[in-house]
Design an enzyme around this catalytic site. Structure first.
Site, PDB file in Angstrom:
ATOM      1  CB  SER A 166      -0.946  -0.053   1.209  1.00 13.53           C
ATOM      2  OG  SER A 166      -2.096   0.693   0.991  1.00 13.53           O
ATOM      3  CG  ASP A 418      -5.960  -3.490  -4.034  1.00 14.02           C
ATOM      4  OD1 ASP A 418      -6.821  -2.815  -3.433  1.00 14.02           O
ATOM      5  OD2 ASP A 418      -4.729  -3.290  -3.932  1.00 14.02           O
ATOM      6  CG  HIS A 443      -4.785  -3.446  -0.199  1.00 14.53           C
ATOM      7  ND1 HIS A 443      -4.437  -2.715  -1.314  1.00 14.53           N
ATOM      8  CD2 HIS A 443      -4.288  -2.766   0.863  1.00 14.53           C
ATOM      9  CE1 HIS A 443      -3.778  -1.623  -0.931  1.00 14.53           C
ATOM     10  NE2 HIS A 443      -3.668  -1.640   0.380  1.00 14.53           N
TER      11      HIS A 443
END
Length: 480
Positions: A166, A418, A443
């Site tokens: 991320s 995602d 994710h």
């Protein structure tokens, strides 16, 4: 990004500010092996000489599998939260530590967890927050790696690989770009490095969320799309607001149409969260959830043609699965999307300065209410909150946007489920800037621990990541 995690562009009572890339709610048990907690005194400002203060940066070390004669170091570039949480949720590093004979290091990002440059004053005003930037964080990481190499016997020539997911994945990639003499390569998982400026369409993010729901059950995304007007109709009267409060078991009743806007933001973020954590097995990354949670949620959302009240009763059942899968929650708290915990405060500030990621919805290609990307509204909200104005294109100037082919040894992995893959690198740029796409992945699924229910695509992705990382390590060894 992060988690921890959602850049909702929806304005209204909840404000124009994006929420953290990853919104953490629970900690998970550590996948394997103990670690030591250590601290390093860092400069508050690496790039100027007027502010000469220092702070203690926290980092975690696990060296039980490390080969002391220059064995590799896998270095997690901490993102917007407590580093112990990331350590506990990055099972991939623990899984491969023995195979690599590697030391694991998890470095906390300044202004998060315990690494607060000004202690309790760190978030008091924009003057104290002025040193919360990705550039300062990368400099912390570089100083820390050099410190480890000079103070740990046998680590002087240890190849270091940056790993992150991320926002942490963005930092891992940028770390390799800016400090190629410090790290030999980077694994950037679910890193939306192109979600800036006009590099990608602002609507793709929410189209991916919508597609996840569309694929998971007939009538599902259409039910959610129809729910917004149902809420608008009911929130126009006091009786309707009371009905919504009771139906959604809200901890605090809705009093005004502005409160209903907060409810809609909260629902939107819930759908985004579900898309991010649509894992193939039971997990509690953001919340305790069943396997393939969107399929479970969509079982309640089969008929978009229902009356307003029946439709919203079903929407409640759907979100209740997300927030109350354990059955232990007595009421639902819509203010969870605006919790002023330090981690979220820090990320809000970052989105008000350099982490400006345009997102928008049109209600046609997605299941959300139409909302244009409004930089002016964001700027006004940022100035109101912090007294600062965001710089729309600074990240592009700093890290190169799509013009990154001069760099090397970075793996960009993205999951097809995602929404953050919208701003990710999904095609190879060069032989050593490699894209790994995991069609069944949410994710940064590849950074999670191995699991018997892992789809083949993530097993193959991890195998490729391991192979490339071993190549980088071998090449670095031969250079000494």
């Amino acid at each position: 990004m992060l988690r921890l995690l959602l850049l909702l562009p929806l304005l209204g009572a909840a404000g124009a500010l994006p929420a953290p890339l990853l919104r953490r709610r629970r900690s998970a048990s550590l996948p394997a092996g103990p670690y030591q907690t250590r601290y390093l005194r860092q400069q508050i400002d690496h790039f100027g000489f007027d502010e000469n203060g220092t702070f203690q940066q926290r980092y975690l070390v696990a060296d039980q599998h490390w080969k002391k004669d220059n064995g590799p170091i896998l270095f997690y570039t901490g993102n917007e939260g407590d580093i112990e949480w990331f350590c506990n949720n990055t099972g991939f590093m623990w899984d491969v530590a023995e195979e690599f004979n590697a030391m694991l290091v998890f470095a906390e990002h300044r202004y998060y967890g315990e690494s607060l440059p000004f202690g309790n004053e760190s978030f008091s005003d924009s003057k104290h927050l002025n040193y919360l930037t990705s550039e300062q964080a990368l400099a912390d990481f570089a100083v820390l790696v050099e410190y480890l190499k000079t103070t740990i016997a046998g680590a002087k020539h240890s190849p270091v690989i940056a790993i992150g997911g991320s926002y942490g994945g963005m930092l891992a990639a940028w770390f390799r770009m800016k400090y190629p003499h410090v790290v030999v390569g980077a694994l950037a998982a679910s890193a939306p490095v192109w979600q800036f400026g006009d590099l990608v369409p602002c609507g793709t993010f929410f189209s991916i969320v919508t597609n996840d729901f569309k694929k998971s059950g007939k009538g599902c995304s259409e039910s959610i799309r129809n729910s917004w007007n149902a809420i608008n109709h009911l929130s126009s009267t006091d009786a309707g607001l009371q009905w919504l409060s009771n139906t959604f078991h809200l901890c605090s009743p809705l009093k005004t149409p502005q409160d209903a806007a907060v409810l809609k933001n909260w629902l939107s973020e819930t759908w985004v969260n579900l898309a991010m954590v649509d894992y193939p097995y039971k997990a509690d990354f953001l919340q305790p959830l069943p396997a393939w949670p969107i399929q479970e949620v969509c079982k309640f959302l089969k008929d978009p043609s229902l009356s307003d009240k029946l439709l919203l009763q079903n929407v409640f059942q759907a979100v209740n699965l997300y927030y109350n899968y354990t059955g232990e929650t007595s009421c639902l708290d819509v203010s969870q999307t605006a919790t002023k915990s330090l981690g979220e405060m820090g990320w809000y500030y970052q989105t008000c300065t350099e982490m400006v990621m345009p997102l928008c919805t049109d209600g046609v290609h997605d299941m959300f209410e139409p909302q244009k990307w409004d930089f002016d509204a964001l700027s006004e909200e940022c100035y109101r909150m912090w007294g600062v104005m965001p710089r729309l294109s600074w990240i592009l100037s700093m890290y190169g946007g799509k013009n990154i082919s001069s760099h090397s040894n970075i793996i960009f992995s993205n999951g097809g489920l995602d929404p953050w893959s919208a701003g990710g690198v999904t095609q190879n740029i060069t032989d050593s800037l490699v894209a790994v796409v995991i069609p069944d992945g949410a994710h940064h699924l590849d950074l999670r621990s191995r699991h018997p229910l892992d789809p083949k695509s993530v097993q193959q992705a991890r195998a490729m990541e391991i192979r490339l990382m071993k190549e980088w390590i071998e090449k670095a060894r031969h250079s000494h």
